[in-house]
Design an enzyme around this catalytic site. Structure first.
Site, short mmCIF file in Angstrom:
data_model
loop_
_atom_site.label_atom_id
_atom_site.label_comp_id
_atom_site.label_asym_id
_atom_site.label_seq_id
_atom_site.Cartn_x
_atom_site.Cartn_y
_atom_site.Cartn_z
N TYR A 16 -8.66 -31.53 11.64
CA TYR A 16 -9.53 -31.09 10.53
C TYR A 16 -10.87 -31.86 10.51
CZ TYR A 16 -10.91 -31.02 5.52
OH TYR A 16 -11.58 -30.95 4.32
N SER A 72 -0.91 -32.53 18.69
CA SER A 72 0.34 -32.83 17.98
C SER A 72 0.24 -32.39 16.52
CB SER A 72 0.68 -34.32 18.07
OG SER A 72 -0.39 -35.09 17.60
N LEU A 86 -3.16 -40.08 23.74
CA LEU A 86 -3.77 -41.42 23.83
C LEU A 86 -2.73 -42.52 23.93
CD1 LEU A 86 -6.39 -41.01 20.98
CD2 LEU A 86 -6.95 -41.34 23.38
N SER A 108 -8.57 -45.44 5.90
CA SER A 108 -8.19 -44.66 4.73
C SER A 108 -8.14 -45.54 3.49
CB SER A 108 -6.80 -44.07 4.98
OG SER A 108 -6.24 -43.61 3.78
N THR A 128 -5.89 -45.54 1.61
CA THR A 128 -4.49 -45.95 1.45
C THR A 128 -4.32 -47.45 1.70
OG1 THR A 128 -2.23 -45.28 1.95
CG2 THR A 128 -3.66 -45.52 3.83
N TYR A 133 2.50 -45.34 7.18
CA TYR A 133 1.17 -44.85 7.56
C TYR A 133 0.11 -45.89 7.21
CZ TYR A 133 -3.19 -42.16 7.00
OH TYR A 133 -4.50 -41.74 7.04
N LYS A 152 -2.61 -48.23 9.57
CA LYS A 152 -4.08 -48.29 9.39
C LYS A 152 -4.51 -49.75 9.22
CE LYS A 152 -5.45 -43.95 9.51
NZ LYS A 152 -6.12 -43.46 10.72
N TYR A 195 -11.82 -43.47 4.27
CA TYR A 195 -11.99 -42.19 3.59
C TYR A 195 -11.16 -42.17 2.33
CZ TYR A 195 -12.80 -40.63 8.50
OH TYR A 195 -13.19 -40.48 9.80
N ARG A 206 -7.67 -39.08 -8.12
CA ARG A 206 -8.17 -39.41 -6.79
C ARG A 206 -9.68 -39.15 -6.73
NH1 ARG A 206 -3.76 -40.99 -6.84
NH2 ARG A 206 -2.10 -40.83 -5.30
N ARG A 236 5.97 -38.59 -6.91
CA ARG A 236 6.27 -38.69 -5.49
C ARG A 236 6.37 -40.18 -5.14
NH1 ARG A 236 1.96 -35.94 -1.40
NH2 ARG A 236 0.61 -37.54 -2.30
N PRO A 237 7.45 -40.59 -4.46
CA PRO A 237 7.60 -42.02 -4.15
C PRO A 237 6.40 -42.53 -3.36
CG PRO A 237 9.60 -40.81 -3.56
CD PRO A 237 8.58 -39.79 -3.95
P1 NAD Z 1 -5.53 -34.08 11.64
O1 NAD Z 1 -4.07 -34.24 11.80
O2 NAD Z 1 -6.06 -32.74 11.28
O3 NAD Z 1 -6.27 -34.54 12.99
C1 NAD Z 1 -5.81 -35.62 13.77
C2 NAD Z 1 -5.83 -35.15 15.23
O4 NAD Z 1 -5.38 -36.23 16.06
C3 NAD Z 1 -4.90 -33.96 15.48
O5 NAD Z 1 -5.62 -32.92 16.12
C4 NAD Z 1 -3.80 -34.52 16.39
O6 NAD Z 1 -3.31 -33.55 17.29
C5 NAD Z 1 -4.56 -35.66 17.08
N1 NAD Z 1 -3.69 -36.73 17.60
C6 NAD Z 1 -2.74 -37.43 16.91
N2 NAD Z 1 -2.15 -38.31 17.72
C7 NAD Z 1 -2.74 -38.19 18.95
C8 NAD Z 1 -2.55 -38.82 20.22
N3 NAD Z 1 -1.62 -39.75 20.40
N4 NAD Z 1 -3.33 -38.44 21.24
C9 NAD Z 1 -4.29 -37.48 21.08
N5 NAD Z 1 -4.50 -36.85 19.92
C10 NAD Z 1 -3.73 -37.19 18.87
O7 NAD Z 1 -6.01 -35.18 10.62
P2 NAD Z 1 -7.42 -35.34 9.89
O8 NAD Z 1 -7.24 -34.99 8.47
O9 NAD Z 1 -8.48 -34.67 10.68
O10 NAD Z 1 -7.59 -36.91 9.95
C11 NAD Z 1 -8.35 -37.57 10.95
C12 NAD Z 1 -8.21 -39.07 10.75
O11 NAD Z 1 -8.65 -39.42 9.45
C13 NAD Z 1 -6.78 -39.59 10.88
O12 NAD Z 1 -6.82 -40.83 11.57
C14 NAD Z 1 -6.36 -39.81 9.45
O13 NAD Z 1 -5.39 -40.84 9.32
C15 NAD Z 1 -7.67 -40.19 8.79
N6 NAD Z 1 -7.71 -39.90 7.35
C16 NAD Z 1 -7.53 -38.61 6.93
C17 NAD Z 1 -7.51 -38.33 5.56
C18 NAD Z 1 -7.29 -36.91 5.06
O14 NAD Z 1 -7.00 -36.76 3.87
N7 NAD Z 1 -7.41 -35.88 5.86
C19 NAD Z 1 -7.71 -39.37 4.63
C20 NAD Z 1 -7.91 -40.67 5.10
C21 NAD Z 1 -7.91 -40.92 6.48
N1 UDP Z 2 -0.11 -34.04 -5.51
C1 UDP Z 2 0.61 -33.17 -6.32
N2 UDP Z 2 1.25 -32.12 -5.73
C2 UDP Z 2 1.22 -31.88 -4.38
C3 UDP Z 2 0.47 -32.78 -3.56
C4 UDP Z 2 -0.18 -33.85 -4.17
O1 UDP Z 2 0.67 -33.34 -7.54
O2 UDP Z 2 1.83 -30.92 -3.91
C5 UDP Z 2 -0.84 -35.16 -6.14
C6 UDP Z 2 -0.45 -36.53 -5.65
O3 UDP Z 2 0.65 -37.01 -6.42
C7 UDP Z 2 -1.74 -37.32 -5.88
C8 UDP Z 2 -2.84 -36.29 -5.63
O4 UDP Z 2 -2.20 -35.02 -5.78
O5 UDP Z 2 -1.82 -37.74 -7.23
C9 UDP Z 2 -3.46 -36.38 -4.24
O6 UDP Z 2 -2.42 -36.33 -3.29
P1 UDP Z 2 -2.75 -36.24 -1.73
O7 UDP Z 2 -1.43 -36.26 -1.00
O8 UDP Z 2 -3.66 -35.08 -1.48
O9 UDP Z 2 -3.59 -37.54 -1.43
P2 UDP Z 2 -3.18 -39.10 -1.50
O10 UDP Z 2 -2.03 -39.25 -2.44
O11 UDP Z 2 -2.83 -39.47 -0.10
O12 UDP Z 2 -4.41 -39.78 -1.99
#
Ligand code: NAD
Ligand code: UDP
Length: 334
Positions: A11, A34, A59, A125, A127, A149, A153, A176, A230, A291-292
């Site tokens: 994404y 994946s 990777l 993240s 997180t 997770y 990170k 992020y 959030r 959610r835990p």
């Molecule tokens: P995503 O799952 O859509 O994209 C991650 C991509 O990495 C996927 O296409 C997957 O196939 C690829 N990938 C995973 N392991 C791999 C490996 N071993 N070798 C090659 N490719 C591999 O996730 P995203 O939402 O685009 O997130 C991108 C990054 O941002 C991630 O590191 C995620 O932890 C971080 N992030 C995302 C969010 C979010 O809410 N989307 C929030 C905070 C941080």
């Molecule tokens: N959430 C929810 N229902 C869902 C998914 C998420 O109520 O089906 C809530 C979750 O408890 C949190 C917020 O939405 O308060 C954002 O959750 P998300 O998983 O998108 O992000 P993160 O918790 O990783 O910040």
């Protein structure tokens, strides 16, 4: 500039790759699909016939091929998005997450070092802040893992700090908050079938009629309406933050950390209501138990990024909700 994008079929990575190509950079994407589909790469390839390359590679498992890729492409910078991100799955399968996320990052750093590639942008993240008592959260807040997770990170960030301190690479770690929506072209969007854990893709599943209703995880938090709060950030703002970080990293050494968020806190109920209003779609929901591992509230202090990177988010919640829906609605999903 030549940019190696790991996880560039996902994404955020695919949106970044698309925008980088629009800005005339040369891009090599590495992904193992994946958590993504080859269609994502084909969409990009069809538009940018020049300047775009793709290599399917794990990777964590294909180190030799990775070294070879970096040697042949010779990137000026690597943007490392690849990683697994499902919190629940990470709790039930910790080894998978440590193996994939941490080993991938170690392999990448080694491949960069061998080929003297010095600049890395890392997808971290919010997180890593766990259940921070500081809200909004500055980069200086304590780090605390709430999930496997999160632990991966934090481990990667620690490793990058040490490698950057020693001088092998310079790193910008971007923490992020909650990216949502799709970019202007609406070509790349979060696949609601592929990312069923996050709130926005789940709202979209309800809007599409795949799910009957949305479960709200708890309405008894100490927040404005009891549901979790959030910091949702438009994907285009998030991607802009990466280009600001790229400008910055060529003027700096060591490791720097920036929050990418809006500084605004939004509850689950507010997000649903905004989505309903701007898209004229009803999203039925029911209150379910917490959610835990969830924290009540998590939003960014984005002032460091504004001061140092000259970056700040421009889009509001209505834009995010509109752009999350239009991409899926107009193009369907794979
Ligand atoms: P995503 O799952 O859509 O994209 C991650 C991509 O990495 C996927 O296409 C997957 O196939 C690829 N990938 C995973 N392991 C791999 C490996 N071993 N070798 C090659 N490719 C591999 O996730 P995203 O939402 O685009 O997130 C991108 C990054 O941002 C991630 O590191 C995620 O932890 C971080 N992030 C995302 C969010 C979010 O809410 N989307 C929030 C905070 C941080
Ligand atoms: N959430 C929810 N229902 C869902 C998914 C998420 O109520 O089906 C809530 C979750 O408890 C949190 C917020 O939405 O308060 C954002 O959750 P998300 O998983 O998108 O992000 P993160 O918790 O990783 O910040």
């Amino acid at each position: 500039m030549k940019i190696l994008v790991t996880g560039g079929a996902g994404y955020i990575g695919a949106t970044f790759a698309f925008e980088a190509l629009k800005n005339n950079h040369k891009v090599l994407v590495i992904d193992n699909f994946s958590n993504s589909k080859p269609e994502q790469i084909l969409k990009i390839k069809n538009i940018f016939k020049e300047n775009f390359e793709f290599t399917e590679l794990d990777l964590a498992k294909e180190y030799r091929q990775l070294i070879n890729c970096v040697e042949v492409f010779r990137p000026d910078i690597v943007v490392h998005f690849a990683g697994l991100k499902a919190v629940g799955e990470s709790q039930s399968n910790p080894i998978k997450y440590w193996d994939n996320n941490v080993i991938s990052s170690i392999n990448l750093i080694k491949a960069m070092a061998i080929n003297k590639v010095k600049k890395l942008i890392f997808s971290s993240s919010a997180t890593v802040y766990g259940d921070s008592k500081f809200q909004p959260i500055p980069e200086t807040a304590e780090i605390k893992s709430m999930s496997v997770y999160g632990s991966t990170k934090i481990a990667i960030e620690n490793m990058l700090s040490e490698v950057a301190r020693e001088g092998t690479i310079d790193v910008v770690s971007l923490r992020y908050f909650n990216p949502v929506g799709s970019h202007k072209e609406k070509l790349i969007y979060e696949d609601p079938l592929n990312s069923p854990n996050n709130l926005m893709p789940r709202i979209i599943r309800v809007a599409l009629g795949i799910d009957k209703e949305l479960k709200i995880y708890g309405n008894d938090y100490q927040t404005k309406d009891g549901s979790g709060e959030r910091d949702y950030i438009h994907i285009s703002d998030l991607i802009d933050g990466h280009f600001s970080a790229i400008d910055f990293i060529f003027k700096t050494h060591g490791k720097k950390i920036f929050n990418l968020g809006t500084g605004k806190s939004t509850s689950v109920i507010e997000l649903i209501k905004t989505f309903e209003l701007v898209n004229s779609i009803e999203i039925p929901f029911k209150i379910s138990k917490r959610r835990p591992g969830d924290v009540a509230i998590c939003y960014a202090d984005p002032s460091l990024a504004k001061e140092v990177l000259d970056w700040q988010a421009k889009y509001n919640l209505s834009d995010m909700c509109m752009d999350a829906w239009v991409g899926v609605k107009d193009h369907g999903f794979n």
